[in-house]
Design a protein around this motif. Structure first.
Motif, PDB file in Angstrom:
ATOM      1  N   TRP A 180      -6.433   8.093   4.790  1.00  0.00           N
ATOM      2  CA  TRP A 180      -6.329   8.908   6.001  1.00  0.00           C
ATOM      3  C   TRP A 180      -6.517  10.378   5.661  1.00  0.00           C
ATOM      4  CZ3 TRP A 180      -2.340  12.503   7.151  1.00  0.00           C
ATOM      5  CH2 TRP A 180      -2.396  13.027   8.451  1.00  0.00           C
ATOM      6  N   VAL A 181      -7.295  11.079   6.490  1.00  0.00           N
ATOM      7  CA  VAL A 181      -7.548  12.505   6.293  1.00  0.00           C
ATOM      8  C   VAL A 181      -6.827  13.289   7.387  1.00  0.00           C
ATOM      9  CG1 VAL A 181      -9.291  14.309   6.128  1.00  0.00           C
ATOM     10  CG2 VAL A 181      -9.827  11.995   5.335  1.00  0.00           C
ATOM     11  N   PRO A 182      -5.933  14.198   7.030  1.00  0.00           N
ATOM     12  CA  PRO A 182      -5.233  14.979   8.061  1.00  0.00           C
ATOM     13  C   PRO A 182      -6.182  15.923   8.782  1.00  0.00           C
ATOM     14  CG  PRO A 182      -4.719  15.805   5.858  1.00  0.00           C
ATOM     15  CD  PRO A 182      -5.484  14.532   5.664  1.00  0.00           C
ATOM     16  N   LYS A 183      -5.947  16.126  10.077  1.00  0.00           N
ATOM     17  CA  LYS A 183      -6.811  17.001  10.883  1.00  0.00           C
ATOM     18  C   LYS A 183      -6.503  18.472  10.656  1.00  0.00           C
ATOM     19  CE  LYS A 183      -7.556  13.573  14.523  1.00  0.00           C
ATOM     20  NZ  LYS A 183      -7.401  13.257  15.968  1.00  0.00           N
ATOM     21  N   SER A 184      -5.296  18.751  10.210  1.00  0.00           N
ATOM     22  CA  SER A 184      -4.910  20.129   9.916  1.00  0.00           C
ATOM     23  C   SER A 184      -4.338  20.190   8.503  1.00  0.00           C
ATOM     24  CB  SER A 184      -3.887  20.637  10.932  1.00  0.00           C
ATOM     25  OG  SER A 184      -2.736  19.811  10.938  1.00  0.00           O
ATOM     26  N   SER A 185      -4.082  21.398   8.031  1.00  0.00           N
ATOM     27  CA  SER A 185      -3.581  21.588   6.674  1.00  0.00           C
ATOM     28  C   SER A 185      -2.256  20.858   6.481  1.00  0.00           C
ATOM     29  CB  SER A 185      -3.404  23.081   6.398  1.00  0.00           C
ATOM     30  OG  SER A 185      -2.941  23.285   5.084  1.00  0.00           O
TER      31      SER A 185
ATOM     32  N   THR B 257       1.577   8.841   3.420  1.00  0.00           N
ATOM     33  CA  THR B 257       0.668   7.898   4.079  1.00  0.00           C
ATOM     34  C   THR B 257      -0.023   6.966   3.094  1.00  0.00           C
ATOM     35  OG1 THR B 257      -1.309   9.331   3.941  1.00  0.00           O
ATOM     36  CG2 THR B 257       0.207   9.703   5.783  1.00  0.00           C
ATOM     37  N   TRP B 258       0.228   7.113   1.805  1.00  0.00           N
ATOM     38  CA  TRP B 258      -0.462   6.313   0.791  1.00  0.00           C
ATOM     39  C   TRP B 258       0.008   4.861   0.785  1.00  0.00           C
ATOM     40  CZ3 TRP B 258       0.014   9.702  -4.255  1.00  0.00           C
ATOM     41  CH2 TRP B 258      -0.744  10.875  -4.098  1.00  0.00           C
ATOM     42  N   PRO B 259      -0.869   3.926   0.475  1.00  0.00           N
ATOM     43  CA  PRO B 259      -0.420   2.555   0.171  1.00  0.00           C
ATOM     44  C   PRO B 259       0.411   2.584  -1.111  1.00  0.00           C
ATOM     45  CG  PRO B 259      -2.817   2.672   0.464  1.00  0.00           C
ATOM     46  CD  PRO B 259      -2.337   4.073   0.371  1.00  0.00           C
ATOM     47  N   MET B 260       1.536   1.892  -1.125  1.00  0.00           N
ATOM     48  CA  MET B 260       2.400   1.923  -2.288  1.00  0.00           C
ATOM     49  C   MET B 260       1.714   1.371  -3.543  1.00  0.00           C
ATOM     50  SD  MET B 260       5.366   3.385  -1.771  1.00  0.00           S
ATOM     51  CE  MET B 260       4.282   4.633  -1.058  1.00  0.00           C
ATOM     52  N   ALA B 261       0.793   0.459  -3.373  1.00  0.00           N
ATOM     53  CA  ALA B 261       0.108  -0.117  -4.528  1.00  0.00           C
ATOM     54  C   ALA B 261      -0.746   0.912  -5.266  1.00  0.00           C
ATOM     55  CB  ALA B 261      -0.759  -1.294  -4.098  1.00  0.00           C
ATOM     56  N   LEU B 262      -1.098   2.003  -4.566  1.00  0.00           N
ATOM     57  CA  LEU B 262      -1.968   3.021  -5.169  1.00  0.00           C
ATOM     58  C   LEU B 262      -1.219   4.300  -5.551  1.00  0.00           C
ATOM     59  CD1 LEU B 262      -5.170   2.873  -2.913  1.00  0.00           C
ATOM     60  CD2 LEU B 262      -4.913   2.020  -5.248  1.00  0.00           C
ATOM     61  N   LYS B 263       0.071   4.375  -5.285  1.00  0.00           N
ATOM     62  CA  LYS B 263       0.785   5.647  -5.392  1.00  0.00           C
ATOM     63  C   LYS B 263       0.689   6.273  -6.781  1.00  0.00           C
ATOM     64  CE  LYS B 263       5.373   3.726  -6.450  1.00  0.00           C
ATOM     65  NZ  LYS B 263       4.789   2.507  -7.068  1.00  0.00           N
TER      66      LYS B 263
ATOM     67  N   LEU C  80       7.772  -0.683   2.649  1.00  0.00           N
ATOM     68  CA  LEU C  80       6.326  -0.818   2.782  1.00  0.00           C
ATOM     69  C   LEU C  80       5.746  -1.884   1.857  1.00  0.00           C
ATOM     70  CD1 LEU C  80       5.356   2.965   2.942  1.00  0.00           C
ATOM     71  CD2 LEU C  80       5.790   1.398   4.843  1.00  0.00           C
ATOM     72  N   LEU C  81       6.598  -2.655   1.195  1.00  0.00           N
ATOM     73  CA  LEU C  81       6.140  -3.635   0.222  1.00  0.00           C
ATOM     74  C   LEU C  81       6.057  -5.036   0.816  1.00  0.00           C
ATOM     75  CD1 LEU C  81       8.257  -2.595  -2.913  1.00  0.00           C
ATOM     76  CD2 LEU C  81       5.987  -1.777  -2.244  1.00  0.00           C
ATOM     77  N   SER C  82       5.167  -5.850   0.261  1.00  0.00           N
ATOM     78  CA  SER C  82       5.179  -7.282   0.550  1.00  0.00           C
ATOM     79  C   SER C  82       6.368  -7.899  -0.176  1.00  0.00           C
ATOM     80  CB  SER C  82       3.881  -7.933   0.062  1.00  0.00           C
ATOM     81  OG  SER C  82       3.824  -7.904  -1.366  1.00  0.00           O
ATOM     82  N   TRP C  83       6.703  -9.165   0.140  1.00  0.00           N
ATOM     83  CA  TRP C  83       7.815  -9.804  -0.549  1.00  0.00           C
ATOM     84  C   TRP C  83       7.549  -9.896  -2.050  1.00  0.00           C
ATOM     85  CZ3 TRP C  83      12.573 -10.697  -1.213  1.00  0.00           C
ATOM     86  CH2 TRP C  83      12.984 -11.653  -2.168  1.00  0.00           C
TER      87      TRP C  83
END
Length: 300
Positions: free
Chosen positions: A133-138, A147-153, A207-210
């Motif tokens: 996701w790209v924020p529209k403002s700063s 907003t990140w997926p936890m798997a990629l944090k 935000l995690l799967s089981w």
């Protein structure tokens, strides 16, 4: 009724990693503990659990806990020992022995070393590469990371660090030794302090799967117990955010040694030993929370 408070560490030693300004200091903690030890018996959560079924067993007791397993928790233990108190340390498996750093601390460090223009460029680069996701403002890097997926944090935080020209996280940890090692942890437990689980890598567990939740909690607690040789009866959820209630009950059922899971609630009293309150504040602010906030909450 037992009171439970929590801290992280003395980020005054590492201000570029701190989420508070000014950073919590050794003097703040020492003054808090000195005052608290006059009113309360400072015990571990394990001892509180043992005494919880006794009539008045938890009267005038307080548990001091820390999260993330930072190396300066040794200072906390030293100060508590001087006041006949004990500490409960909630540990993340991946940070012990300085294997890795908590992902939001990585981001905070990048923020400290980049200006807003560079941060917006980094957001755009990573958003395009990973279809985020790209924020529209700063927006700050830290807020964007929510907003990140936890798997990629962890991967995304490492990429931010490297793209900012800061070298690697491993190089930083080799220099700074931010976290406790196993030798230090075992010495603390030998001295009567206790340990608990704080997940493997500090995700938002809601935000995690089981399968992800089980690996971060049940499996991680089992590994801590096996490696330390100590009981691990408590798990503190990162950010105080619980998963869905059915999964919370299920993970306790799948780990018989796990007696309590802990959140963060705005209350200094925890009759079921499942809620804590933040006391990582300047001395005078902490006194307001300790003495005045319970009155306000009772009235309003």
């Amino acid at each position: 009724m037992c009171k439970i408070i929590y801290y992280h560490g003395l980020y005054s030693s590492f201000p570029e990693l701190s989420f508070s300004d000014p950073a919590f200091t050794r003097q703040d903690f020492a003054r808090q503990v000195e005052l608290l030890s006059r009113r309360y018996e400072l015990i571990t959560l394990n001892e509180a659990l043992e005494r919880s079924n006794e009539k008045n067993g938890l009267k005038q007791t307080l548990c001091v806990t820390t999260d993330d397993g930072l190396a300066d928790n040794l200072v906390f233990a030293e100060i508590l020992d001087r006041c006949n108190g004990k500490l409960t340390l909630f540990l993340n498996n991946n940070f012990i022995d300085n294997q890795d750093m908590m992902w939001r601390n990585k981001i905070r460090y990048v923020e400290h070393h980049t200006d807003s223009y560079r941060q917006n460029r980094l957001i755009g680069q990573l958003a395009e590469t990973y279809q985020l996701w790209v924020p529209k403002s700063s927006l700050s890097l830290l807020n964007w990371s929510r907003t990140w997926p936890m798997a990629l944090k962890d991967h995304l935080a490492d990429r931010l660090w490297e793209e900012a020209g800061l070298g690697t996280v491993r190089e930083f940890l080799e220099r700074r030794k931010l976290y406790l090692n196993w030798t230090e942890i075992k010495e603390l437990t030998r001295q009567g302090h206790a340990i608990g689980g704080h997940t493997r890598s500090h995700p938002d567990c809601s935000l995690l799967s089981w399968e992800e939740l089980k690996a971060e909690t049940v499996d991680a607690v089992g590994e801590l117990r096996q490696r330390s040789g100590e009981p691990v009866h408590f798990l503190a959820y990162p950010f105080g955010i619980r998963p869905r209630s059915a999964w919370d009950r299920r993970l306790r059922a799948e780990n018989s040694g796990l007696k309590r899971t802990m959140g963060i609630a705005p209350s200094l009293q925890s009759p079921t030993l499942e809620e804590r309150e933040d006391m990582e504040k300047s001395f005078w602010k902490s006194m307001v929370y300790l003495y005045l906030m319970p009155v306000k909450r009772a009235l309003f």
